[in-house]
Write an enzyme that holds these catalytic residues in place. Structure first.
Site, mmCIF file in Angstrom:
data_model
loop_
_atom_site.group_PDB
_atom_site.id
_atom_site.type_symbol
_atom_site.label_atom_id
_atom_site.label_comp_id
_atom_site.label_asym_id
_atom_site.label_seq_id
_atom_site.Cartn_x
_atom_site.Cartn_y
_atom_site.Cartn_z
ATOM 1 N N SER A 66 -1.884 18.753 -57.304
ATOM 2 C CA SER A 66 -1.746 19.107 -55.893
ATOM 3 C C SER A 66 -0.439 19.843 -55.620
ATOM 4 O O SER A 66 -0.367 20.695 -54.739
ATOM 5 C CB SER A 66 -1.837 17.843 -55.028
ATOM 6 O OG SER A 66 -0.814 16.926 -55.370
ATOM 7 N N ASP A 77 2.565 11.822 -55.597
ATOM 8 C CA ASP A 77 3.097 11.988 -56.947
ATOM 9 C C ASP A 77 3.192 13.466 -57.296
ATOM 10 O O ASP A 77 2.391 14.282 -56.836
ATOM 11 C CB ASP A 77 2.187 11.303 -57.969
ATOM 12 C CG ASP A 77 2.186 9.788 -57.818
ATOM 13 O OD1 ASP A 77 3.021 9.282 -57.055
ATOM 14 O OD2 ASP A 77 1.351 9.135 -58.455
ATOM 15 N N ASP A 79 2.776 15.858 -60.414
ATOM 16 C CA ASP A 79 2.287 15.966 -61.785
ATOM 17 C C ASP A 79 3.091 17.045 -62.489
ATOM 18 O O ASP A 79 3.145 18.196 -62.034
ATOM 19 C CB ASP A 79 0.800 16.323 -61.796
ATOM 20 C CG ASP A 79 -0.054 15.248 -61.148
ATOM 21 O OD1 ASP A 79 0.088 14.086 -61.531
ATOM 22 O OD2 ASP A 79 -0.842 15.584 -60.244
ATOM 23 N N ASP A 132 4.538 11.918 -62.568
ATOM 24 C CA ASP A 132 3.688 11.673 -63.728
ATOM 25 C C ASP A 132 3.975 12.782 -64.730
ATOM 26 O O ASP A 132 3.598 13.945 -64.513
ATOM 27 C CB ASP A 132 2.206 11.681 -63.345
ATOM 28 C CG ASP A 132 1.811 10.471 -62.522
ATOM 29 O OD1 ASP A 132 2.635 9.555 -62.386
ATOM 30 O OD2 ASP A 132 0.673 10.452 -62.011
ATOM 31 N N LYS A 193 -9.172 15.699 -49.053
ATOM 32 C CA LYS A 193 -8.425 14.668 -49.771
ATOM 33 C C LYS A 193 -8.066 13.523 -48.827
ATOM 34 O O LYS A 193 -8.162 12.351 -49.191
ATOM 35 C CB LYS A 193 -7.161 15.264 -50.398
ATOM 36 C CG LYS A 193 -7.422 16.113 -51.628
ATOM 37 C CD LYS A 193 -6.134 16.674 -52.206
ATOM 38 C CE LYS A 193 -5.239 15.586 -52.738
ATOM 39 N NZ LYS A 193 -4.029 16.126 -53.405
ATOM 40 N N TYR A 202 -11.190 8.000 -53.310
ATOM 41 C CA TYR A 202 -10.187 8.837 -53.971
ATOM 42 C C TYR A 202 -9.505 8.016 -55.056
ATOM 43 O O TYR A 202 -8.557 7.287 -54.801
ATOM 44 C CB TYR A 202 -9.148 9.340 -52.960
ATOM 45 C CG TYR A 202 -8.215 10.403 -53.507
ATOM 46 C CD1 TYR A 202 -8.488 11.749 -53.309
ATOM 47 C CD2 TYR A 202 -7.068 10.058 -54.229
ATOM 48 C CE1 TYR A 202 -7.650 12.730 -53.805
ATOM 49 C CE2 TYR A 202 -6.229 11.032 -54.731
ATOM 50 C CZ TYR A 202 -6.521 12.364 -54.516
ATOM 51 O OH TYR A 202 -5.686 13.338 -55.010
#
Length: 632
Positions: A66, A77, A79, A132, A193, A202
């Site tokens: 995202s 978070d 990524d 992450d 989302k 989700y």
């Protein structure tokens, strides 16, 4: 004098915004990248390479998900992918040496390595920002600063986990290139989302859909309606996927079969691919099914929610509802009569963080085991939220699953589904955790709706039953028999529903509040496909008998014994068929054969020939799941 060339355009439209990252974003990125570069340089020096190699040693940080798509929200978070040289390994150097470096840093908290995930990841908070972090070791001695991660050459001589790690960034780039209008895509994706989180669907790890899955579904709708604005795209999203003929795959482009030796998704060649229920295929080589975690139960739940969204959107188009109705939270704890409660405990908060991550990653297996052992007759609805009783001193969290008999299933009175074996098998797999510490325990127990612990509701508030639903349920229970744990039968007292069943043992607990509001007192309900008024439905008529081993407490992991399914109507909330939905005022579909097939038809993993035939058209090419007569 010629004018300077226009700035490079990424994707098929102009940029949404030319604004760059904030200074705080830049600073965090520089700090994280400096850590990675220093880590690689130190490893290069320790491995005995020349001074010049040490100086040239490099690592890069890329974002994906995202954040890369530009649809991340506050607290989401980030990524990220760390790309390093060939001599820096994932197992030893990333998950051991870099892990220890991060563990010593004051800015880093909640550090949690997940080595055995499908895509190995290191989770942590950096200055309070959740990250992450993946790692990919590419087949180069020096990682250039201008590395093009979309170039196919980065996949040369790397292993499968590295390919999966690299593909996060590669897929995000491809999505932005394949949608007709990036701005409309991003706005629609943000909306959906948010909707998915409100409706409890989700979560990739639980068997629903994660960020990349929703991005791919939205991108396909954008391709189908290239001139639509976001409000139209949201409405068309639900129309398309209510009617989608699963397990036909969602694909943004043809599957590329480059000759690099990696397996691509193809149910004609790969037996495992034939069992996928909701294939959503990534557009970057090697093309994979991003939604392999979806089960028959979670697909059923999502199809119900798509139907809910479609009905609301039809009402909005007819000025019978507001957009806010679409985002009403799903009342999970009012939707079933029976639940599984999975308690997770550890000696302290740090141990719980690691233990919870391991257990949560395997909750999907419990769903699959119950489906398998009951031949699909007992359906599970895992809810992707964790709950904690903050009044308890121990480190604890809990997850819940709704249980119901499969609608329309013919059963004999008193028939039992014995799921003790399923629970024991699940617990055995959990206890294989290689980082287990004393105090890490789980308990799986059955509770009825009236036994739901108050800490799952905001501020301990326990919502009262809606009068209409309560009266319907009471009337449906009069005169019904149930089987007790002792095997004796007696009439239920309508004034004391479920009082006779054995009470769940005292809960141990600590965290989180539900997103539900006490103001939402109405039960979750079924809406017809024609935009009619909401009507509450009577929950399924069955009882689960619980037998807890003598002296069983949380540390001893008490076990579910059996499920007694009573004869009667089976109309749990959210289980309406989509076969009767209409197309509103904007087009129609002729006949129920043009709509989504029944779940038992489209999702039976044993019906391989049927499933395989549905993937292919008359020319042997993969078939799209959207109906050819779907109109704007």
């Amino acid at each position: 004098m010629s004018s300077p060339p226009p700035p490079k355009q990424y994707g098929v439209t102009k940029p949404i915004s030319m604004a760059g990252p904030t200074e705080a974003d830049m600073q965090r990125n520089r700090e994280l990248e400096k850590i990675a570069k220093d880590w690689v340089k130190e490893l290069t020096r320790l491995r005995g390479y020349s001074d010049q190699m040490v100086e040239d040693a490099n690592a890069l940080i890329f974002t994906f998900g995202s954040y890369r798509l530009g649809v991340h929200g506050p607290g989401a978070d980030i990524d990220a992918l760390c790309v390093g040289p060939s001599y820096v390994s994932r197992e030893e150097d990333f998950f051991f040496i870099l892990h220890n470096i991060l563990a010593e840093m004051e800015e880093v908290t909640e550090l949690q390595p997940v080595l055995d995930a499908h895509v190995p990841v290191m989770k942590f908070k950096f200055d309070g920002l959740s990250i992450d972090l993946l790692y990919a070791s590419i087949s180069r001695l020096v990682v250039p600063e201008d590395l093009d991660i979309s170039d196919m050459s980065v996949l040369n001589d790397v292993d499968e986990p590295t390919v999966r790690s690299l593909n996060g960034c590669r897929v995000a780039d491809q999505i932005l290139k394949l949608v007709p209008n990036v701005e409309h895509f991003c706005t629609t994706l943000r909306c959906l989302k948010f909707w998915a989180k409100r409706r409890g669907v989700y979560s990739n790890v639980t068997g629903f859909l994660g960020g990349v899955n929703w991005a791919l579904l939205v991108a396909r709708v954008c391709q189908l309606y290239p001139n639509a604005v976001p409000s139209m795209l949201v409405s068309r999203f639900f129309r398309v996927y209510t009617m989608w003929r699963w397990p036909n795959p969602v694909m943004l482009c043809a599957i590329d079969e480059a000759e690099l030796g990696f397996s691509v998704w193809d149910p004609r060649k790969n037996r495992r691919d034939k069992t996928h229920h909701m294939p959503i295929i990534t557009p970057a080589y090697p093309c994979m099914n991003s939604s392999y975690n979806v089960s028959t139960s979670t697909l059923r739940v999502m199809m119900d929610q798509f139907q809910y969204g479609n009905t609301i959107c039809e009402e909005v188009e007819l000025n019978k509802a507001q957009w806010s109705a679409l985002f009403e939270p799903y009342l999970f704890f009012e939707s079933y009569r029976n639940y599984l409660q999975v308690d997770i405990v550890a000696a302290n908060a740090d141990d719980l963080l690691a233990w919870k991550g391991w257990v949560e990653s395997r909750l999907r297996q419990l769903t699959l085991m119950i489906e398998r052992d009951t031949y699909g007759k007992l359906q599970c609805h895992p809810y992707p939220h964790e709950y904690v009783d903050t009044s308890k001193p121990c480190a604890h969290c809990a997850f819940f699953m709704g249980l119901q008999r499969k609608p329309g299933e013919v059963v004999q009175e008193g028939q039992q589904f014995d799921i003790r074996g399923s629970v024991e098998e699940f617990k055995l797999s959990i206890n294989m955790y290689m980082f287990w510490k004393p105090g890490m325990e789980i308990c799986v127990s059955h509770i009825r709706r009236k036994q739901i612990p108050p800490y799952v509701f905001p501020e301990g508030y326990k919502r009262t039953r809606h009068p209409r639903l309560a009266s319907q349920q009471r009337s449906s229970e009069n005169g019904n028999e149930y089987q007790t744990g002792s095997g004796l039968k007696r009439k239920k007292d309508p004034e004391s529903v479920d009082q006779d069943g054995p009470e769940k043992r005292q809960s141990i607990s600590p965290q989180k509040q539900d997103s539900l509001s006490p103001d939402h007192l109405a039960p979750s309900s079924v809406r017809s496909g024609t935009g009619s008024n909401v009507e509450p439905v009577i929950p399924d008529k069955r009882v689960l008998n619980q037998e807890i081993a003598e002296g069983g407490d949380v540390s001893n992991s008490s076990v579910i014994t059996s499920v007694t399914s009573e004869v009667g109507s089976c109309e749990d909330v959210g289980n309406e068929s989509v076969a009767g939905s209409s197309e509103g005022n904007n087009g129609s579909v002729e006949g129920s054969n043009n709509l989504v097939s029944s779940q038992s038809d489209s999702c039976d993993a044993d019906s391989q020939s049927l499933l395989e035939n549905r993937h292919l058209d008359g020319n042997g090419a993969f078939q799209d799941g959207v109906h050819e007569e779907l109109e704007v």
